[in-house]
Design a protein around this motif. Structure first.
Motif, PDB file in Angstrom:
ATOM      1  N   MET A 121      46.117 129.627  53.808  1.00 56.41           N
ATOM      2  CA  MET A 121      46.691 129.987  52.374  1.00 56.41           C
ATOM      3  C   MET A 121      48.010 130.370  52.913  1.00 56.41           C
ATOM      4  O   MET A 121      47.828 131.126  54.314  1.00 56.41           O
ATOM      5  N   ILE A 122      49.221 131.060  52.312  1.00 57.52           N
ATOM      6  CA  ILE A 122      50.170 131.836  52.731  1.00 57.52           C
ATOM      7  C   ILE A 122      51.172 132.055  51.606  1.00 57.52           C
ATOM      8  O   ILE A 122      50.877 131.122  50.574  1.00 57.52           O
ATOM      9  N   SER A 123      50.750 133.188  51.032  1.00 60.93           N
ATOM     10  CA  SER A 123      51.552 133.513  49.567  1.00 60.93           C
ATOM     11  C   SER A 123      52.737 134.905  49.999  1.00 60.93           C
ATOM     12  O   SER A 123      52.578 135.386  51.431  1.00 60.93           O
ATOM     13  N   ALA A 124      53.809 134.647  48.902  1.00 58.45           N
ATOM     14  CA  ALA A 124      54.565 135.549  49.362  1.00 58.45           C
ATOM     15  C   ALA A 124      54.835 136.482  48.550  1.00 58.45           C
ATOM     16  O   ALA A 124      55.204 136.273  47.132  1.00 58.45           O
ATOM     17  N   ASN A 125      54.726 138.110  48.821  1.00 58.32           N
ATOM     18  CA  ASN A 125      54.878 138.715  46.976  1.00 58.32           C
ATOM     19  C   ASN A 125      55.651 139.535  47.205  1.00 58.32           C
ATOM     20  O   ASN A 125      55.724 140.354  48.189  1.00 58.32           O
ATOM     21  N   ASN A 126      56.228 139.354  45.674  1.00 53.60           N
ATOM     22  CA  ASN A 126      57.805 139.935  45.449  1.00 53.60           C
ATOM     23  C   ASN A 126      58.769 140.444  46.441  1.00 53.60           C
ATOM     24  O   ASN A 126      59.081 141.731  47.056  1.00 53.60           O
ATOM     25  N   ILE A 127      59.028 139.318  47.391  1.00 57.50           N
ATOM     26  CA  ILE A 127      60.091 139.949  48.298  1.00 57.50           C
ATOM     27  C   ILE A 127      61.608 139.372  48.280  1.00 57.50           C
ATOM     28  O   ILE A 127      62.346 138.645  47.341  1.00 57.50           O
ATOM     29  N   THR A 128      62.314 140.298  48.561  1.00 60.38           N
ATOM     30  CA  THR A 128      63.407 141.053  48.083  1.00 60.38           C
ATOM     31  C   THR A 128      63.593 140.857  49.359  1.00 60.38           C
ATOM     32  O   THR A 128      63.631 141.445  51.020  1.00 60.38           O
ATOM     33  N   LEU A 129      65.237 140.285  50.108  1.00 60.95           N
ATOM     34  CA  LEU A 129      66.339 139.679  51.185  1.00 60.95           C
ATOM     35  C   LEU A 129      67.462 140.068  50.778  1.00 60.95           C
ATOM     36  O   LEU A 129      68.095 139.323  49.808  1.00 60.95           O
ATOM     37  N   GLN A 130      68.653 141.026  51.011  1.00 57.75           N
ATOM     38  CA  GLN A 130      69.713 141.020  50.902  1.00 57.75           C
ATOM     39  C   GLN A 130      70.624 141.337  51.952  1.00 57.75           C
ATOM     40  O   GLN A 130      70.214 141.973  52.638  1.00 57.75           O
ATOM     41  N   TYR A 131      72.291 141.238  52.363  1.00 58.03           N
ATOM     42  CA  TYR A 131      72.921 140.754  52.562  1.00 58.03           C
ATOM     43  C   TYR A 131      73.824 141.681  52.918  1.00 58.03           C
ATOM     44  O   TYR A 131      75.375 141.083  51.567  1.00 58.03           O
ATOM     45  N   GLY A 132      74.171 142.517  53.378  1.00 62.27           N
ATOM     46  CA  GLY A 132      75.529 143.454  52.104  1.00 62.27           C
ATOM     47  C   GLY A 132      75.520 143.395  50.474  1.00 62.27           C
ATOM     48  O   GLY A 132      74.290 143.673  49.521  1.00 62.27           O
ATOM     49  N   LYS A 133      76.250 142.900  49.689  1.00 63.08           N
ATOM     50  CA  LYS A 133      76.291 142.423  48.381  1.00 63.08           C
ATOM     51  C   LYS A 133      76.235 141.240  48.196  1.00 63.08           C
ATOM     52  O   LYS A 133      74.431 141.114  46.940  1.00 63.08           O
ATOM     53  N   ARG A 134      75.416 140.481  49.308  1.00 60.00           N
ATOM     54  CA  ARG A 134      74.953 139.260  48.352  1.00 60.00           C
ATOM     55  C   ARG A 134      72.940 138.860  48.550  1.00 60.00           C
ATOM     56  O   ARG A 134      72.433 139.830  49.595  1.00 60.00           O
ATOM     57  N   ILE A 135      72.380 138.886  47.762  1.00 60.88           N
ATOM     58  CA  ILE A 135      71.513 138.988  47.145  1.00 60.88           C
ATOM     59  C   ILE A 135      71.218 137.259  47.022  1.00 60.88           C
ATOM     60  O   ILE A 135      70.266 136.998  46.774  1.00 60.88           O
TER      61      ILE A 135
END
Length: 540
Positions: A1-15
């Motif tokens: 099992m693998i889970s991503a929890n509340n992942i946010t990634l942004q490069y400059g202004k690009r989300i």
């Protein structure tokens, strides 16, 4: 099992990802899909720990091992092939290295003995005694011959390195397997072997691929990246695609009914609000109008180019005659005794264990190389368009996209510069994008330009060398459908199984010693026992 929890990634202004949460369970294979640039490969790297998100965490069960298909072909150049595979299980490989170091010590101590005892126990528990045989079996399944197992990685070709790295990812029964474009550079037999392996794999698989047939065969779920979120769907790629299209049509029809009602009410209010006898009725209609809320369809970031091939001139029955064609490279036969005819209506998929054979054949048929024996002749009514595997030279020119395509357009009163701009818009080069210099285009953009060129030329015969390379799933789907509807003749090579199966009505396999020619669908060709016998004979 693998889970991503509340992942946010942004490069400059690009989300790329905004508060993404998703869980991948054992026993399932998840196809990670999304438009070009949506972040599929980036998300794989987040799951593997190679990229750290600005927010959120990746969670796995304690002790579970993640294995990822490496993309750097030169990373293991100084290592032997077999050992490179075993390095896929870092813990086991580290134990093997430490054991060798301890046993080689001239002053082997009691502490060393205790340590080696623990290492031997761990080694046995991890099935270390079978590591080399398992690695060799994986390599053989991926068509890496035994005589290559002891060679250094730097001695292998690019496609061979890719297969070894795939064996490395599969080695040691990882708990979580992350695969980014695993079918690249694999022939059909090896792809089928990989499909079988993944279908029998009991742990968690997350895969990115542009091969729709592969996704259909191995995936139990689709994880769709869109609008900076990931939505999970049960089923393979075709089920997801058909379902998403159906839902979109239903929502569009419902919204159209609502919009029609809104327009009717607006017209009534405008017409009668000034009329005293109708004013009360108009007021009630106005209140009803205010309550109407259209369920806005948020269009997917995916964009499908409009691809529609038309022919400017009909052909007679005889399109092409090839007789005993032969080509040598460095004095050695690349192929010989190549003979076939092409007649009107033929859509021929050319296949081979060595793509170079077909690329060279196509170059000869298009007059770019000379044959070393035999001859060929195009029919008098044949008009030809060619899509080369290497299109780089065609874009080494200081033109924007509009001017580049204009080279191939016969301008008329109907076809002027505005027509070209409109045409490019349908190929996803709208507005300022159409003024980009062709020298700086991405691989996928160049392919779309090449397809646009094919469309405006209107030839009744097209020769296409790997036309799906660099395209996203949306463009592949559009090209696939466009070639199904194409009324002309096709000679093409592709590694996209579904593309071949749905477009081709004839298969020609080029071998070093001759051809196999069958007017049957691709799937039937692969199962044909007579074909299998001929292949075994011609490749020996």
């Amino acid at each position: 099992m693998i889970s991503a929890n509340n992942i946010t990634l942004q490069y400059g202004k690009r989300i790329l990802f905004d508060n993404v949460s998703i869980k991948f369970n054992p026993g399932n294979c998840y196809g990670l899909i999304g438009a070009n640039g949506a972040g599929k490969s980036t998300f794989i790297k987040i799951l593997s720990g190679e990229i750290e998100p600005q927010k959120g965490i990746i969670v796995t069960n304690p002790g579970e091992r993640i294995s990822i298909l490496k993309q750097n072909q030169s990373e293991f150049d100084k290592h032997e092939v077999l050992k490179t595979v075993i390095m896929g299980n870092k813990k086991l490989h580290d134990i093997m290295i430490e054991k060798d170091v301890l046993y080689a010590k001239p002053d082997f101590s009691e502490a060393d003995g205790m340590r080696t005892a623990q290492l031997e126990a761990d080694f046995a528990e991890m099935n270390g005694w079978n590591a080399e045989s398992e690695a060799a079996e994986l390599l053989s399944g991926l068509n890496i011959k035994e005589d290559l197992h002891g060679k250094l990685m730097e001695e292998l070709s690019g496609p061979e390195k890719v297969r070894v790295l795939l064996a490395q990812a599969l080695f040691g029964n990882p708990d979580i397997l992350l695969l980014d474009e695993p079918t690249n550079n694999l022939d059909v037999e090896t792809v089928m072997w990989l499909e079988e392996f993944l279908m029998n794999f009991q742990n968690t698989v997350i895969v990115v691929s542009h091969d729709r047939h592969f996704l259909d065969n191995v995936c139990t779920h689709m994880a769709d990246i869109d609008y900076m979120k990931i939505t999970l769907f049960t089923g393979n790629y075709s089920f997801w695609y058909e379902s998403s299209q159906l839902i979109l049509r239903q929502r569009q029809e419902q919204n159209k009914k609502t919009e029609d009602k809104r327009k009717e009410l607006q017209e009534f209010v405008a017409r009668f609000s000034a009329n005293a006898s109708k004013s009360s009725q108009a007021t009630s209609r106005k209140k009803l109008l205010d309550k109407l809320v259209i369920d806005e369809i948020q269009p997917s970031l995916r964009k499908y180019p409009y691809i529609n091939f038309k022919i400017n001139k009909e052909t007679r029955n005889q399109i092409l005659e090839v007789v005993n064609l032969k080509k040598k490279v460095d004095g050695i036969d690349l192929f010989k005794n190549i003979s076939f005819d092409v007649i009107s209506g033929d859509k021929i998929a050319f296949i081979s264990k060595d793509d170079t054979l077909i690329t060279t054949l196509f170059e000869i048929l298009n007059g770019n190389q000379n044959e070393d024996g035999g001859h060929y002749k195009w029919g008098g009514t044949s008009t030809l368009s060619y899509f080369p595997k290497d299109n780089g030279p065609m874009f080494a020119i200081d033109l924007n996209i509009v001017d580049w395509l204009s080279q191939y357009v016969e301008y008329t009163d109907e076809k002027d510069i505005s027509w070209v701009r409109s045409f490019l818009g349908r190929m996803l080069f709208g507005g300022e994008d159409a003024l980009k210099k062709v020298k700086v285009l991405s691989g996928g953009e160049k392919v779309r330009c090449m397809i646009a060129r094919l469309m405006v030329e209107g030839a009744n015969t097209m020769v296409l060398d790997q036309p799906t390379n660099h395209l996203d799933l949306e463009s592949i789907t559009s090209l696939n459908n466009g070639l199904i509807d194409y009324k002309g003749n096709l000679l093409f090579i592709s590694h996209d199984h579904q593309f071949i199966q749905t477009v081709a009505n004839r298969i020609i396999e080029i071998t070093p010693n001759g051809v196999i020619d069958r007017r049957i669908p691709y799937d039937e060709y692969l199962k044909d026992e007579k074909v299998k016998a001929m292949r075994a004979e011609l490749y020996n």
